[in-house]
Design an enzyme around this catalytic site. Sequence first.
Site, PDB file in Angstrom:
ATOM      1  N   ASP A 196     -22.474  30.717   3.580  1.00 39.88           N
ATOM      2  CA  ASP A 196     -22.616  30.514   2.139  1.00 39.88           C
ATOM      3  C   ASP A 196     -23.984  29.960   1.751  1.00 39.88           C
ATOM      4  O   ASP A 196     -24.069  28.948   1.039  1.00 39.88           O
ATOM      5  CB  ASP A 196     -21.510  29.558   1.626  1.00 39.88           C
ATOM      6  CG  ASP A 196     -20.149  29.889   2.192  1.00 39.88           C
ATOM      7  OD1 ASP A 196     -19.769  31.066   2.123  1.00 39.88           O
ATOM      8  OD2 ASP A 196     -19.475  28.987   2.721  1.00 39.88           O
ATOM      9  N   GLU A 226     -15.758  35.507  -5.875  1.00 40.86           N
ATOM     10  CA  GLU A 226     -16.147  34.100  -5.701  1.00 40.86           C
ATOM     11  C   GLU A 226     -17.639  33.970  -5.448  1.00 40.86           C
ATOM     12  O   GLU A 226     -18.375  34.949  -5.530  1.00 40.86           O
ATOM     13  CB  GLU A 226     -15.355  33.476  -4.541  1.00 40.86           C
ATOM     14  CG  GLU A 226     -15.606  34.179  -3.203  1.00 40.86           C
ATOM     15  CD  GLU A 226     -14.690  33.714  -2.085  1.00 40.86           C
ATOM     16  OE1 GLU A 226     -13.710  33.000  -2.363  1.00 40.86           O
ATOM     17  OE2 GLU A 226     -14.964  34.082  -0.925  1.00 40.86           O
TER      18      GLU A 226
END
Length: 594
Positions: A38, A199
């Site tokens: 991420d 997301e």
Amino acid sequence: MKVLTLLCFFSGLISQCLALAPARSTYFNPVLTGWHSDPSCIRVDDIFFCVTSTFESFPGLPIYASKDLIDWKLVSHVWNRESQLPGVSWNTTQQQQGMYAATIRHHAGEFWVVCEYLGLPVGNIGVLFRTKNPFDETSWSDPLRFKPTKIDPDLFWDDDGKLYVATQGIILQELNLQTGELSEPPVSLWNGTGGVWPEGPHIYKKDGWYYLLIAEGGTATNHAVTMARSRSLTGPYEPHPENPILTNRNTDEYLQTVGHADLFQDTKGNWWGMALATRSGPGYKTYPMGRETVLFPATWEKDQWPRLQPVSGKMTSAWPLPPRSRAGLPGDGPFNADPDVYDFPPGKPIPRNLVHWRVPRAGAFTVGPKPHGGLLIVPSRANLTGIPFSTDQIELSGQRGISFIGRRQTHTLFSFSVDIEFKPRAAGHEAGVTVFLTQVNHIDLGIVASEPPAGPSGSGGKPSLALRFRAIGTGGAPQPNVVPLPSPWLRSDGTASVRLQIDTLNTTHYSLSAMPVAPVKPGPKLVVGTAPASLVSGGNGSFVGSLVGAYATCNGAGTGLDCPAGGNVLVKRWRYTGLAQYFSATDSVPTLLP
Ligand SMILES: *[C@@H]1O[C@H](CO)[C@@H](O)[C@H](O)[C@H]1NC(C)=O
Ligand SMILES: *[C@@H]1O[C@H](CO)[C@@H](O)[C@H](O)[C@H]1NC(C)=O
Ligand SMILES: *[C@@H]1O[C@H](CO)[C@@H](O)[C@H](O)[C@H]1NC(C)=O
Ligand SMILES: *[C@@H]1O[C@H](CO)[C@@H](O)[C@H](O)[C@H]1NC(C)=O
Ligand SMILES: *[C@@H]1O[C@H](CO)[C@@H](O)[C@H](O)[C@H]1NC(C)=O
């Protein structure tokens, strides 16, 4: 050549492409090797900064800085002291909670990192940290806390100065910096193109458009990057005509799971992006480093949709990378893939790339004890597995800290060793090394003390010592192997002075071995066990990545948080050396640094 032609087509100007041709760059992915999922990245002046997810490892939220996008220095951790979030780490029960998917942005002279801490009894908490100097770890603020609606917060300041947080869904809320309140009700911006879990949003404003970049498809082999844009922040958003704009799904690329990207420009105006990816191949079985960080070039002309260059292990960009420059980079941390050569002299802090599983108990790790230095580890009653999720014996669960310290496995092939001095006094005392993914995925070699043999032929009440290889993990584990510690490996005072070593046998297996350090000269090596890296790949640890390190425990002996006295371990020498990096299923280089 293929890539060049593609980019020429995008830029539309053949003459311009040919002029660019000599300045192309070739580099290898991942650029930030080892467990780094991420990524969120920015550039401030001539330095790039990235933050990555750390789940329950501590310190967490590392900030990597680079001038060239290739050499990444670990300059600070945003979450670096218990007092920033008192009690939070020790309330984390499971294995893949904690600090998820942060966003870093620079605004009004400050660096801001927003994140969410998952898995607390009170639910998830939002945390917003800030500093003027990310090279000074202590300068990171205590967080502004907020109650988030969904996970994966973005940070976006619109031209009117208002701060917005987009999260999973994808929904948008305004964040009040004074009160930590999020506006209600959230505005639904976009649901993605139909993949599960839309997301990891990031909003960019460019040429009068709001661009919304997201991840969808889940963070495994269906992962993808998609985009939509609108003239208004709250929508309606129209999807990019070529979604997904970045993915390796349904390919046989070595680098799979590509997704969760962020975009930024270099000082020349060229666009780049970072995303997560897994060196698993489509087989997706052996990938102990988990999700790593890859770099890709992008084109983004005025008013046009951006185009992202597909991710592979060997990349060619149509424009040059910024010039290599390690020396010009401030800060004092190690570069991510450099070797560890640690002897822990007095007066130095614990090297910045070494982390724990949850906040350790106060006093569990001391650097440089007199007279000879080293890293002194006080054992925890909880061993690496503990009794996970136990609430009635919480001190045995690992939730009160495990005496474990490790660094990321940052290379496909490596060698790691520690020299320890250990003179256990009670049954259960253990000192060892481990490849650790979670408390239910780890491969260990320890020196363990057992009850002294009974009767007159016993060892005079001293516990007897054995080398124990033990593993637990995804898809079953090899049998433990216990061999008595050879008596010549003990000094006359009963101290074991031993090197414990972890090597990669090949791309799929680890070998764990021991050898005496003193009084005998190092070697010969005694291999105590081998284990497949698939044990520490995916399964219960699919979001995290392997750490290699040392631990001390008494396996539940003792009372409260205390082990029986006498089980401290002195780590005198700590070495990690990367040996090879695979950038495809069959090709490797000694290092990915060009
Ligand atoms: C930790 O959990 C306990 C028990 O649920 C709760 O009372 C306490 O407020 C929690 N603390 C934090 C910081 O989450
Ligand atoms: C996304 O889906 C939800 C649930 O179906 C719906 O309420 C919402 O309006 C959708 N958002 C957009 C922007 O289409
Ligand atoms: C690696 O070594 C192990 C143990 O010798 C062996 O079982 C395995 O097949 C090897 N893997 C590869 C990819 O060669
Ligand atoms: C690990 O994964 C297995 C299979 O999905 C599951 O049954 C088990 O409960 C998990 N264990 C832990 C400790 O999460
Ligand atoms: C690890 O600790 C648990 C809880 O104290 C204990 O039940 C278990 O036997 C220990 N494991 C080993 C290998 O000693």
